[in-house]
Design an enzyme around this catalytic site. Structure first.
Site, PDB file in Angstrom:
ATOM      1  N   GLU A   1      -9.738 -10.624  -7.305  1.00 13.42           N
ATOM      2  CA  GLU A   1      -8.804  -9.624  -7.236  1.00 13.42           C
ATOM      3  C   GLU A   1      -7.802  -9.795  -8.232  1.00 13.42           C
ATOM      4  OE1 GLU A   1      -9.639  -8.749  -2.476  1.00 13.42           O
ATOM      5  OE2 GLU A   1      -7.884  -9.786  -2.865  1.00 13.42           O
TER       6      GLU A   1
ATOM      7  N   ASN B   1      -1.986   0.239   6.692  1.00 11.33           N
ATOM      8  CA  ASN B   1      -1.527  -0.986   7.484  1.00 11.33           C
ATOM      9  C   ASN B   1      -0.857  -1.957   6.343  1.00 11.33           C
ATOM     10  OD1 ASN B   1      -3.635  -2.012   5.684  1.00 11.33           O
ATOM     11  ND2 ASN B   1      -4.629  -3.261   7.236  1.00 11.33           N
TER      12      ASN B   1
ATOM     13  N   TYR C   1     -12.652  -2.051  -3.347  1.00 13.41           N
ATOM     14  CA  TYR C   1     -13.320  -2.516  -1.932  1.00 13.41           C
ATOM     15  C   TYR C   1     -14.458  -2.326  -1.867  1.00 13.41           C
ATOM     16  CZ  TYR C   1      -8.235  -2.235   0.099  1.00 13.41           C
ATOM     17  OH  TYR C   1      -7.054  -2.635   0.553  1.00 13.41           O
TER      18      TYR C   1
ATOM     19  N   HIS D   1      -2.235  -5.658   1.775  1.00 12.72           N
ATOM     20  CA  HIS D   1      -3.464  -6.308   1.639  1.00 12.72           C
ATOM     21  C   HIS D   1      -3.228  -7.580   1.214  1.00 12.72           C
ATOM     22  CE1 HIS D   1      -7.469  -7.177   0.267  1.00 12.72           C
ATOM     23  NE2 HIS D   1      -7.070  -7.909  -0.770  1.00 12.72           N
TER      24      HIS D   1
ATOM     25  N   LYS E   1       0.579  -1.443  -0.030  1.00 16.19           N
ATOM     26  CA  LYS E   1       0.082  -0.109  -0.054  1.00 16.19           C
ATOM     27  C   LYS E   1       0.969   1.307  -0.075  1.00 16.19           C
ATOM     28  CE  LYS E   1      -3.842  -2.219   2.147  1.00 16.19           C
ATOM     29  NZ  LYS E   1      -4.771  -1.992   3.380  1.00 16.19           N
TER      30      LYS E   1
HETATM   31  P1  CMP Z   1      -7.257  -4.564   3.851  1.00 16.84           P
HETATM   32  O1  CMP Z   1      -6.880  -6.038   4.190  1.00 16.84           O
HETATM   33  O2  CMP Z   1      -6.684  -3.979   2.545  1.00 16.84           O
HETATM   34  O3  CMP Z   1      -8.841  -4.798   3.609  1.00 16.84           O
HETATM   35  C1  CMP Z   1      -9.726  -3.706   3.892  1.00 16.84           C
HETATM   36  C2  CMP Z   1      -8.998  -2.559   4.644  1.00 16.84           C
HETATM   37  O4  CMP Z   1      -9.791  -1.536   5.301  1.00 16.84           O
HETATM   38  C3  CMP Z   1      -8.185  -3.112   5.730  1.00 16.84           C
HETATM   39  O5  CMP Z   1      -6.809  -3.795   5.131  1.00 16.84           O
HETATM   40  C4  CMP Z   1      -7.999  -1.806   6.435  1.00 16.84           C
HETATM   41  O6  CMP Z   1      -6.627  -1.264   5.785  1.00 16.84           O
HETATM   42  C5  CMP Z   1      -9.020  -1.017   6.240  1.00 16.84           C
HETATM   43  N1  CMP Z   1      -9.728  -0.873   7.219  1.00 16.84           N
HETATM   44  C6  CMP Z   1     -10.463  -1.937   7.910  1.00 16.84           C
HETATM   45  N2  CMP Z   1     -10.913  -1.452   9.126  1.00 16.84           N
HETATM   46  C7  CMP Z   1     -10.749  -0.029   9.395  1.00 16.84           C
HETATM   47  C8  CMP Z   1     -10.978   1.004  10.038  1.00 16.84           C
HETATM   48  N3  CMP Z   1     -11.763   0.535  11.352  1.00 16.84           N
HETATM   49  N4  CMP Z   1     -10.685   1.871  10.077  1.00 16.84           N
HETATM   50  C9  CMP Z   1      -9.912   2.335   8.740  1.00 16.84           C
HETATM   51  N5  CMP Z   1      -9.547   1.232   7.968  1.00 16.84           N
HETATM   52  C10 CMP Z   1      -9.965   0.274   8.268  1.00 16.84           C
END
Ligand code: CMP
Length: 140
Positions: free
Chosen positions: A128, A114, A51, A117, A11
């Site tokens: 995906e 984070n 998403y 993904h 990311k």
């Molecule tokens: P990812 O595995 O990419 O799948 C969905 C993404 O939404 C997740 O990682 C996080 O980056 C994001 N996400 C999930 N929960 C939250 C949250 N409570 N606040 C902000 N981002 C979130």
């Protein structure tokens, strides 16, 4: 368990901090193979489609803006039990809950930013991968 494919994104928070190599070192050390790879920048609309399952959740708009805020690296990972294995290598969504040694424990900044993904099931992995790669680009 047969050889499986999963989809991975490095990311914008990670590409900005020059962490692509460090993240891929962890992926490759786990035994997973990078079978396809491209660096690109998504629009908010393209991130929104990716998403779509989260549409309507409070973090959706912020997530789409973040995913369009810088380059990403989209990858297909291949190996035995690749979906579950990559989820282990990534660690929990929230870095505060991620196990030591995982990508998110080491590099993620928050639940939203984070670093990586990974697909959560065979059907999502297939969809995906198809969103980002043509069959000809899956070189193994
Ligand atoms: P990812 O595995 O990419 O799948 C969905 C993404 O939404 C997740 O990682 C996080 O980056 C994001 N996400 C999930 N929960 C939250 C949250 N409570 N606040 C902000 N981002 C979130």
């Amino acid at each position: 368990m047969a050889v499986q494919r999963t989809f991975s994104i490095i990311k914008p928070d990670a590409t900005k901090r020059n962490l692509t190599g460090a993240i891929n070192a962890k992926i490759e050390a786990s035994g997973l193979r990078i079978a396809a790879q491209k660096r690109l920048r998504l629009t908010e609309e393209q991130a929104g489609i990716f998403y779509e399952v989260h549409k309507g959740r409070p973090f959706y708009e912020e997530l789409c803006a973040f995913m369009a805020s810088g380059p990403i690296v989209a990858q297909v990972l291949e190996g035995e039990n690749a979906i579950a294995k990559y989820r282990e290598v990534m660690g929990a969504t929230d870095p505060a809950d991620a196990e030591e040694g995982t990508i998110r424990a080491e590099f993620a900044q928050s639940k939203g930013e984070n670093s990586v993904h990974g697909s959560d099931a065979p059907e999502t992995a297939e969809a995906e991968i198809a969103y980002f790669f043509s069959g000809l680009e899956l070189v193994g």
